[in-house]
Design an enzyme around this catalytic site. Structure first.
Site, short mmCIF file in Angstrom:
data_model
loop_
_atom_site.label_atom_id
_atom_site.label_comp_id
_atom_site.label_asym_id
_atom_site.label_seq_id
_atom_site.Cartn_x
_atom_site.Cartn_y
_atom_site.Cartn_z
N ASP A 40 78.52 71.56 -26.00
CA ASP A 40 78.77 72.92 -25.51
C ASP A 40 77.66 73.33 -24.53
OD1 ASP A 40 79.91 75.42 -25.32
OD2 ASP A 40 79.32 76.11 -27.31
N GLY A 125 78.64 66.70 -34.71
CA GLY A 125 77.23 66.92 -34.42
C GLY A 125 76.69 68.02 -35.31
#
Ligand code: AR6
Length: 189
Positions: A40, A125
């Site tokens: 992101d 993650g």
């Protein structure tokens, strides 16, 4: 039921997803859609601050759902933002929600006429989803989607390291094997 033609559209790629000039890259976002770390953060940094400005207009996104924006400075045409589940041990509908991320992202791509889509390993993650289990869901869901919706030409699974690449290779090999077994069973019937 998965078809061989669908499996042939899946490609494994090791590298940085922001560099891919595909129709759509998928972002592993959070419910705010206002940026974060991991993939992101990399996407927001590379796309530029116009991306954040557009994300503000979307008013967030629920877990398992997806929303689309322009890709600004990225080589991709569009970004599909999806929110994976946070791993809580496996009894909080994580598998269904993760499946939904892949399915909804592809469905949104198709609605926008986008035929090549690149996915990171959503939730594996910061959100802590065990890689092997998440990968099995990713491969199975995408193969099922491509079997039922031939509109999408190519799906890239983008992995960041050799360990993840091996896990994806194994999951894809298992799918190909199971597809061959189904074919043999159909031939014998
Ligand atoms: N290209 C491809 N894969 C990448 C890249 C990249 N540039 N960077 C990381 N990965 P994560 P999540 C891999 O943590 O688990 C953010 O703060 C990485 O190795 O990015 O869904 C959001 O704002 C891992 O396998 O996403 C949320 O708050 C995979 O991408 C939260 O993290 C996903 O790791 C979402 O967590």
């Amino acid at each position: 039921m998965i078809e061989q033609s669908a499996l042939k559209k899946i490609v494994l790629y090791r590298g940085d997803i922001v560099k891919l000039g595909v129709d759509a890259i998928v972002n592993a976002a959070n419910t705010s859609l206002l940026g974060g770390g991991g993939v992101d953060g990399a996407i927001h940094r590379a796309a530029g601050k116009e991306l954040l400005a557009e994300c503000y207009t979307l008013h967030g996104c629920a877990v398992g759902q997806a929303k689309i924006t322009d890709a600004y400075a990225l080589p991709a045409l569009k970004i599909i933002h999806t929110v994976g589940p946070i791993w809580q041990g496996g009894h909080a509908q994580e598998a269904d929600l993760l499946r939904s991320c892949y399915w909804q992202s592809l469905s949104l791509a198709e609605q926008h006429g986008l035929r090549t889509v690149a996915f990171p390993a959503i939730s594996t993650g910061a959100y802590g989803y065990p890689l092997k289990q998440a990968t099995a869901i990713a491969c199975q869901t995408v193969a099922e989607y491509l079997t039922r919706h031939p509109f999408i030409n190519k799906v890239y699974f983008v992995v960041f390291n050799i360990n993840a690449e091996k896990v994806y290779q194994e999951a894809l090999a298992r799918l190909i094997e199971s597809e061959q077994i189904q074919e043999e069973e159909t031939e014998q019937a």
